[in-house]
Design an enzyme around this catalytic site. Sequence first.
Site, PDB file in Angstrom:
ATOM      1  N   ASP A 212       0.829  -1.210   0.000  1.00  0.00           N
ATOM      2  CA  ASP A 212       0.000   0.000   0.000  1.00  0.00           C
ATOM      3  C   ASP A 212       0.860   1.255   0.000  1.00  0.00           C
ATOM      4  O   ASP A 212       0.553   2.234   0.682  1.00  0.00           O
ATOM      5  CB  ASP A 212      -0.942   0.003   1.202  1.00  0.00           C
ATOM      6  N   ASP A 512     -12.476  33.059 -13.790  1.00  0.00           N
ATOM      7  CA  ASP A 512     -13.013  34.272 -13.162  1.00  0.00           C
ATOM      8  C   ASP A 512     -12.798  34.266 -11.649  1.00  0.00           C
ATOM      9  O   ASP A 512     -13.345  35.106 -10.933  1.00  0.00           O
ATOM     10  CB  ASP A 512     -14.495  34.450 -13.495  1.00  0.00           C
TER      11      ASP A 512
END
Length: 551
Positions: A212, A512
Amino acid sequence: MGNACGGSLRSKYLSFKQTASQRHDTDDNNNAAAADSPKKPSRPPAAAKTDDHPVSASAPAAAMRRGQAPADLGSVLGHPTPNLRDLYAMGRKLGQGQFGTTYLCTELSTGVDYACKSISKRKLITKEDIEDVRREIQIMHHLSGHKNVVAIKGAYEDQLYVHIVMELCAGGELFDRIIQRGHYSERKAAELTRIIVGVVEACHSLGVMHRDLKPENFLLANKDDDLSLKAIDFGLSVFFKPGQTFTDVVGSPYYVAPEVLLKHYGPEADVWTAGVILYILLSGVPPFWAETQQGIFDAVLKGFIDFDSDPWPVISESAKDLITKMLNPRPKERLTAHEVLCHPWIRDHGVAPDRPLDPAVLSRIKQFSAMNKLKKMALRVIAESLSEEEIAGLKEMFQTMDADNSGAITYDELKEGLRKYGSTLKDTEIRDLMDAADIDNSGTIDYIEFIAATLHLNKLEREEHLVAAFSYFDKDGSGYITVDELQQACKEHNMPDAFLDDVINEADQDNDGRIDYGEFVAMMTKGNMGVGRRTMRNSLNISMRDAPGAL
């Protein structure tokens, strides 16, 4: 999507806004830089409530009401241990993992701080679960002494929990450190990779496969020392013998090796995963990417590595050669960990150049680390905003599974309930569902957890729920989400608010400086939200989608 569809989707959002219900009392676990802790917060987390502390005194009846373990659970460690509270003073919660909660603790005799991972015994349902915990502790002791492996201090057991006390890694996560440095070069990436692969070599030489490896499983013991990088979380690690093969599919989608998906693998899979981490260190994005989890797996099996997109044209050929050899789809032809450490690019004083990488790489790494946090917070908001009419079918399903009407579903009730609904899931896959849905690590799934889990499977892309989530973040009702509004939401959820500017920038397609509804939808429906131990969501979705009462 912000330019092409933003207007129409924003109109839909505004039309839904008045009817979208929402609640602001959702909760989240604090994250901190410690073993088993995925992220470092921008400020210290609040102290854990005494009532929630795993080592606080409580009556067995109260424990049962909270869904915790009964007092007569058998021994996990197999031998008596001292009382944790006689040796350590327990502090604040540091992090929430899939199988345990990590707390700060201070040794009473020395005043030294440690991390304590507390694993609920109610989550240890089978003999295999108990063996997993025992093996994790055994492996941590087995690897003890390596400077880049988190040191275990001791393991303790009481009526409700198994506690693993280990070295405190207070320096933060690997990616966070890279971001803070500003100057980041191939040479620095080589140094970090040398440490990571050095851990892999040490594990393999001692007959341990990690299984892992991922960036969040490497933390710094000291924020001022890059060489203090430590591997943590050996919960999926196993002992292996030369030539032995494994068949269980474990790990995380972006990092999993192809032979793991094919259920026939050995320690070579760790080298593949280290190669994925190296690719991310140099580019800021994973090498195998798709819009869905299955798409990621398909990309892994296909094995195509993109060296054409930025910044790869300016990355050294030696680095690309090493990545290619670490990501060889044929395990027996892949470099071993020792061979990786002997590669010219990675050797100390090797050929890795020291010129700075494109700043965009740092930005991508920040975005890669931060975006899943916002998605998960939005998921909780959606779960909390559902109307009674909307969850009627799921409520009925919950009540059907909750055979004893206790208000919580046990493993056995979930297994039997899924069988009634025609599920063919294996026991291990059902256990995975418990792990994914049991947010508070109580060992059972309560009503809200059940709704959130089933929402995650089959309701996330319902537009009215996306509207409800957007409405939650859009505090002033302007039709846009700003950085300030995200900061406020993070505060309400006790979540770190670092890198929110990067979340805005990635989602803000029309530049924006804010997120409109169309951009929010694109963000929420793009990519993979992350899967923990094993993957079973698709098969569960198929089982539940056609079930009576499913939405």
